[in-house]
Design an enzyme around this catalytic site. Structure first.
Site, PDB file in Angstrom:
ATOM      1  N   LYS A  62       0.862  -1.184   0.000  1.00  0.00           N
ATOM      2  CA  LYS A  62       0.000   0.000   0.000  1.00  0.00           C
ATOM      3  C   LYS A  62       0.892   1.226   0.000  1.00  0.00           C
ATOM      4  O   LYS A  62       1.985   1.215   0.571  1.00  0.00           O
ATOM      5  CB  LYS A  62      -0.897   0.026   1.246  1.00  0.00           C
TER       6      LYS A  62
ATOM      7  N   VAL B 170     -22.150   6.292   0.677  1.00  0.00           N
ATOM      8  CA  VAL B 170     -22.652   5.952  -0.653  1.00  0.00           C
ATOM      9  C   VAL B 170     -21.862   6.703  -1.728  1.00  0.00           C
ATOM     10  O   VAL B 170     -22.402   7.319  -2.632  1.00  0.00           O
ATOM     11  CB  VAL B 170     -24.175   6.222  -0.785  1.00  0.00           C
TER      12      VAL B 170
ATOM     13  N   LYS C  66     -17.995   6.128  -3.913  1.00  0.00           N
ATOM     14  CA  LYS C  66     -17.487   5.305  -5.008  1.00  0.00           C
ATOM     15  C   LYS C  66     -18.171   3.939  -5.088  1.00  0.00           C
ATOM     16  O   LYS C  66     -18.666   3.529  -6.125  1.00  0.00           O
ATOM     17  CB  LYS C  66     -15.985   5.066  -4.822  1.00  0.00           C
TER      18      LYS C  66
END
Length: 363
Positions: free
Chosen positions: A88, A189, A191
């Site tokens: 990451k 709500v 991507k």
């Protein structure tokens, strides 16, 4: 000398949460880039994980987040059946203010310098257009636009995988994978969450949403007036008759405050690192709440971007993401057999795959 006994170096070298192979600190003064690339494991193949662009309070917080997220990607990729380890990257800064083409190109050069040990993609604060820029300096970039040989928006299959995890949870708990008539609360709500709403409505589920960004709520409410809206997450999780709670925003949603008041029978969402600390998974189990491990059900996106390295085929990716249903059921079965929470069962299965690969000499 600064005491780092409780800091990131201690985490890296001395704790169970560490064991990372490599951590790279990147700085480009000209563009203002400050980034951390963490590679947790390459036992199964090149580390794969997104780039998070976030205004961290300090450098140590950024490094700690990169370490935690990279470790999580090792488990996610292992459970998704991918030939990839975990990595990451985090870029320190406000993406709305600090993101420039020059900065992204500099970041691409740092990723390229790793020679393929780390493959990057989108995450919080980065988008397909950003990966197109990074790819100009780095061939090990996924999440690009279709025009640039990529798969585009990976949130499409992330949502589809979460939906499959919900179906598996319903099968395990209620003996039927159908979500028709079930009430699902979605926190976040953006991507992924807005795609998840579509899947659920299509199947006939009742949906209630909340988001800290009012415009995200309005976008869905305008399109689907039947969707309920909760004032905030605290209100959402206490709704009577809630069957499934889907945390789809940032991590730590399941904590000492939320778990005791949660009304849902199932937690299955797209957010990473939903368990705020070790022990939360047991608290959920003690309350009889079925937890579908986050890194298992939200793996659709990483399945999608990994496929770019082999010439992207959406149908092939969707078929792989559909298998999240079977993987989730297998985790619930293992949890029952071993008498442990599903999160622990998923960890055991992932660790076994990584251990076997490392013992066999890696990829």
């Amino acid at each position: 000398m600064t005491d780092v006994s409780t800091g990131v170096l201690h985490t890296l070298f001395h704790s169970d949460q560490g064991g990372h192979e490599q951590v790279v600190l990147c700085q480009d003064r000209k563009s203002g880039l400050k980034a951390v690339i963490a590679i947790h494991s390459t036992a199964l193949g090149p580390a794969l994980g997104g780039t998070r662009f976030y205004p961290y309070a300090g450098e140590e917080e950024a490094v700690a987040d990169a370490l935690n997220l990279a470790r999580g990607m090792s488990y996610k990729n292992a459970m998704a059946g991918l030939d990839h380890g975990g990595g990451k990257a985090v870029i320190i800064g406000d993406p709305d203010r600090d993101k420039t083409e020059e900065l992204l190109l500099a970041y691409g050069r740092f990723v390229a310098s790793l020679g393929g040990r780390y493959v990057t993609a989108c995450d919080v604060g980065t988008y397909v257009a950003d990966m197109d820029v990074v790819a100009r300096e780095c061939r090990w970039t996924t999440g690009r636009s279709p025009e640039n040989g990529g798969a585009g928006d990976s949130s499409v299959l992330t949502a589809y995988g979460v939906y499959q995890g919900m179906r598996a949870s319903a099968q395990h708990l209620w003996g039927d994978p159908s979500l028709r008539g079930r009430t699902v609360g979605i926190a976040g709500v953006g991507k992924v969450g807005h795609h998840l709403v579509e899947h659920l409505l299509e199947e006939g589920a009742e949906v209630v949403i909340t988001d800290v960004r009012q415009e995200a709520v309005w976008r869905i409410a305008d399109k689907h007036p039947a969707v309920g809206v909760a004032a905030d997450t605290a209100a959402l999780i206490e709704i009577e008759g809630l069957d499934i709670y889907a945390p789809c925003a940032l991590g730590g949603a399941l904590n000492d405050e939320s778990v005791p008041v949660l009304t849902a029978s199932v937690v299955c969402g797209a957010a990473n690192n939903q368990l705020a600390h070790p022990g939360v998974e047991k608290d959920l189990a003690d309350r009889g709440i079925l937890y579908a491990p986050d890194y298992v059900v939200n793996a659709g996106g990483v399945i999608q971007v990994a496929d770019e390295l082999h010439g992207f085929d959406f149908d092939r990716c969707r078929a792989k993401a559909a298998k999240i249903f079977d993987t989730t059921l297998a985790i619930f079965a293992r949890a029952k057999d071993d008498g442990i929470p599903p999160a622990a069962a998923a960890d055991r299965i992932a660790e076994q795959r990584m251990h076997e690969a490392a013992t066999a000499g890696g990829h």
